[in-house]
Design an enzyme around this catalytic site. Sequence first.
Site, PDB file in Angstrom:
ATOM      1  N   HIS A 291     -15.561  49.161  60.057  1.00 16.25           N
ATOM      2  CA  HIS A 291     -14.401  49.172  60.965  1.00 16.25           C
ATOM      3  C   HIS A 291     -13.912  50.603  61.203  1.00 16.25           C
ATOM      4  O   HIS A 291     -13.696  51.011  62.354  1.00 16.25           O
ATOM      5  CB  HIS A 291     -13.274  48.312  60.384  1.00 16.25           C
ATOM      6  CG  HIS A 291     -11.997  48.389  61.170  1.00 16.25           C
ATOM      7  ND1 HIS A 291     -11.874  47.854  62.436  1.00 16.25           N
ATOM      8  CD2 HIS A 291     -10.793  48.960  60.884  1.00 16.25           C
ATOM      9  CE1 HIS A 291     -10.647  48.089  62.892  1.00 16.25           C
ATOM     10  NE2 HIS A 291      -9.973  48.753  61.961  1.00 16.25           N
TER      11      HIS A 291
ATOM     12  N   LYS B  65       2.188  47.077  64.746  1.00 21.29           N
ATOM     13  CA  LYS B  65       1.702  46.152  63.717  1.00 21.29           C
ATOM     14  C   LYS B  65       2.849  45.511  62.943  1.00 21.29           C
ATOM     15  O   LYS B  65       2.647  45.016  61.838  1.00 21.29           O
ATOM     16  CB  LYS B  65       0.777  46.892  62.742  1.00 21.29           C
ATOM     17  CG  LYS B  65      -0.574  47.258  63.369  1.00 21.29           C
ATOM     18  CD  LYS B  65      -1.332  48.208  62.466  1.00 21.29           C
ATOM     19  CE  LYS B  65      -2.643  48.624  63.083  1.00 21.29           C
ATOM     20  NZ  LYS B  65      -3.721  47.634  62.902  1.00 21.29           N
TER      21      LYS B  65
ATOM     22  N   GLU C  89      -8.542  40.153  58.094  1.00 21.34           N
ATOM     23  CA  GLU C  89      -8.378  40.819  56.799  1.00 21.34           C
ATOM     24  C   GLU C  89      -8.204  39.777  55.700  1.00 21.34           C
ATOM     25  O   GLU C  89      -7.870  38.627  55.953  1.00 21.34           O
ATOM     26  CB  GLU C  89      -7.127  41.729  56.804  1.00 21.34           C
ATOM     27  CG  GLU C  89      -7.081  42.681  57.993  1.00 21.34           C
ATOM     28  CD  GLU C  89      -6.011  43.769  57.877  1.00 21.34           C
ATOM     29  OE1 GLU C  89      -5.579  44.070  56.749  1.00 21.34           O
ATOM     30  OE2 GLU C  89      -5.636  44.309  58.924  1.00 21.34           O
TER      31      GLU C  89
ATOM     32  N   SER D  59       2.328  39.237  61.207  1.00 18.30           N
ATOM     33  CA  SER D  59       1.031  39.134  60.518  1.00 18.30           C
ATOM     34  C   SER D  59       1.012  37.746  59.901  1.00 18.30           C
ATOM     35  O   SER D  59       2.010  37.314  59.313  1.00 18.30           O
ATOM     36  CB  SER D  59       0.896  40.186  59.420  1.00 18.30           C
ATOM     37  OG  SER D  59       1.022  41.478  59.979  1.00 18.30           O
TER      38      SER D  59
ATOM     39  N   ASP E 211      -0.980  47.983  53.931  1.00 17.36           N
ATOM     40  CA  ASP E 211      -2.171  47.668  54.723  1.00 17.36           C
ATOM     41  C   ASP E 211      -3.186  48.781  54.485  1.00 17.36           C
ATOM     42  O   ASP E 211      -2.928  49.934  54.824  1.00 17.36           O
ATOM     43  CB  ASP E 211      -1.788  47.582  56.208  1.00 17.36           C
ATOM     44  CG  ASP E 211      -2.905  47.020  57.073  1.00 17.36           C
ATOM     45  OD1 ASP E 211      -3.860  46.424  56.532  1.00 17.36           O
ATOM     46  OD2 ASP E 211      -2.815  47.172  58.308  1.00 17.36           O
TER      47      ASP E 211
ATOM     48  N   ASP F  36      -3.710  40.416  60.854  1.00 15.37           N
ATOM     49  CA  ASP F  36      -2.760  41.495  61.121  1.00 15.37           C
ATOM     50  C   ASP F  36      -2.745  41.778  62.622  1.00 15.37           C
ATOM     51  O   ASP F  36      -3.437  42.673  63.115  1.00 15.37           O
ATOM     52  CB  ASP F  36      -3.199  42.738  60.335  1.00 15.37           C
ATOM     53  CG  ASP F  36      -2.157  43.832  60.363  1.00 15.37           C
ATOM     54  OD1 ASP F  36      -0.982  43.523  60.659  1.00 15.37           O
ATOM     55  OD2 ASP F  36      -2.508  44.994  60.084  1.00 15.37           O
TER      56      ASP F  36
ATOM     57  N   TYR G  87       0.945  56.240  67.191  1.00 13.66           N
ATOM     58  CA  TYR G  87       0.486  56.388  65.795  1.00 13.66           C
ATOM     59  C   TYR G  87       0.358  57.835  65.308  1.00 13.66           C
ATOM     60  O   TYR G  87       0.264  58.058  64.096  1.00 13.66           O
ATOM     61  CB  TYR G  87      -0.815  55.618  65.560  1.00 13.66           C
ATOM     62  CG  TYR G  87      -2.095  56.360  65.815  1.00 13.66           C
ATOM     63  CD1 TYR G  87      -2.537  56.568  67.122  1.00 13.66           C
ATOM     64  CD2 TYR G  87      -2.882  56.845  64.771  1.00 13.66           C
ATOM     65  CE1 TYR G  87      -3.719  57.233  67.371  1.00 13.66           C
ATOM     66  CE2 TYR G  87      -4.067  57.514  65.010  1.00 13.66           C
ATOM     67  CZ  TYR G  87      -4.473  57.704  66.307  1.00 13.66           C
ATOM     68  OH  TYR G  87      -5.649  58.367  66.543  1.00 13.66           O
TER      69      TYR G  87
ATOM     70  N   GLU H 183      -6.612  41.216  63.682  1.00 13.45           N
ATOM     71  CA  GLU H 183      -7.409  41.946  62.694  1.00 13.45           C
ATOM     72  C   GLU H 183      -7.749  40.964  61.588  1.00 13.45           C
ATOM     73  O   GLU H 183      -6.858  40.369  60.970  1.00 13.45           O
ATOM     74  CB  GLU H 183      -6.640  43.151  62.142  1.00 13.45           C
ATOM     75  CG  GLU H 183      -6.505  44.267  63.163  1.00 13.45           C
ATOM     76  CD  GLU H 183      -5.985  45.576  62.580  1.00 13.45           C
ATOM     77  OE1 GLU H 183      -5.226  45.542  61.598  1.00 13.45           O
ATOM     78  OE2 GLU H 183      -6.360  46.647  63.109  1.00 13.45           O
TER      79      GLU H 183
HETATM   80 CA    CA Z   1      -4.465  46.090  59.520  1.00 12.28          CA
END
Ligand code: CA
Length: 423
Positions: free
Chosen positions: A141, A261, A209, A265, A134, A241, A252, A207
């Site tokens: 963003h 995450k 993408e 997805s 990813d 995602d 994180y 998300e």
């Molecule tokens: Ca992502």
Amino acid sequence: MLESNNPELTSWIKVPENSDFPIQNLPYGIATSGDLIFIATRIGNTVIDLSVLADFGYFDGIDIPDLSVFYEKSLNQLAALPKETRIALRERLSEIFSVSNTELQSNEEARQLALYQSDKIEMLMPVQVGDYTDFYSSIEHATNVGKMFRDPSKALLPNWKHLPVGYHGRASSIVVSGTAIHRPKGQTKPKDDEPPQFGPSKQLDFELEMAFITSARTTLGESIAVDRAEEAIFGLVIFNDLSARDIQKWEYVPLGPFLSKSFGSVISPWVITMEALEPYRTKGPKQEPEVLPYLQIAGEHNFDIQLEVAIQPQNAEPTKVCHSNSRYLYWNMAQQLAHQTVAGCNLNPGDMYASGTISGPTPDSFGSMLELSWKGTQPIKMKDGSERTFLLDHDTIIMRAFAERNGIRIGFGDCITTILPAK
Ligand code: CA
């Protein structure tokens, strides 16, 4: 120009107005009907079983050493064919389905076996994803997120304009459009001075993408030069995602997203080939400061693909919440793949590389709820009168993507998922 991209071409298969699938598209996917699972392409609302065409000898003139690629249950082997062979196959499909060609049109037996109405089949995962990366390649963003969570005057971290930032993600939870996803549970820390909590995510997000799928198989230690990287790409899909912002925020540091995450997805089912997207090339944003030589590439390597997201509350109409475009991406796919392999990491056909959330410059082009609702401070109105800051249970997220030029629309089909309550 490839003859298969000629905007004048029409097919003997009917193509409804505004269809994502004119004869210039010819995507690949894995379809199922009853007990059959087959490699397919699509024109209009007709899904075509390529194994039947192989049985009847329609691909005999193409240099494919092993016809078993047409009898697989994923596109990995087809993707792995050399680029010239993939081009020859697409040109042949274009020829067979062109309006004046009677080879298949007049062969009723083959037509009966090969052609399905799209509403009579279901689509499965197009590839077996071995590895998934990813990226984080949209400057808008990355800037928005930096402004929200760090010093707004230093929104981009020092490495961002020097390399396509990314992380290795979870491949097993990439699923095809139509798959519902349960709200994830996990650790969050809503208040800095209180201990962490456990429970269902309260800040579930999408998300927007795009992802590319590789065709190349490389060996450990080998790297792909930036100006050869596009040859190693089979095609693109839409990639939603799903992300749990509250879990992400706590987990994180310092190694990046983990469980926030990894729970689902969702991709669109048809792989749109690099060849079909060829007419939609465009220049990317100017890269300043100049990037290191291994990332330098001249010419047009972004793609003008319009992107949309709608949210459909349960038993209500969908509301469009975002219009963006893949042309905004600061880092292009060639740079992403050159960077991915520069340390010697090997590739396999069917691997997936997501772009990162694609936001544009205006607030209506932001590609996540995090940005659209500005961290939950500005609720978004739905057509049914309800409001959203993040996703609610039973919301359906519908993503669409299409490139349009000279009256030809190359679409991706829908990428849809519904959020179910936490298990
Ligand atoms: Ca992502």
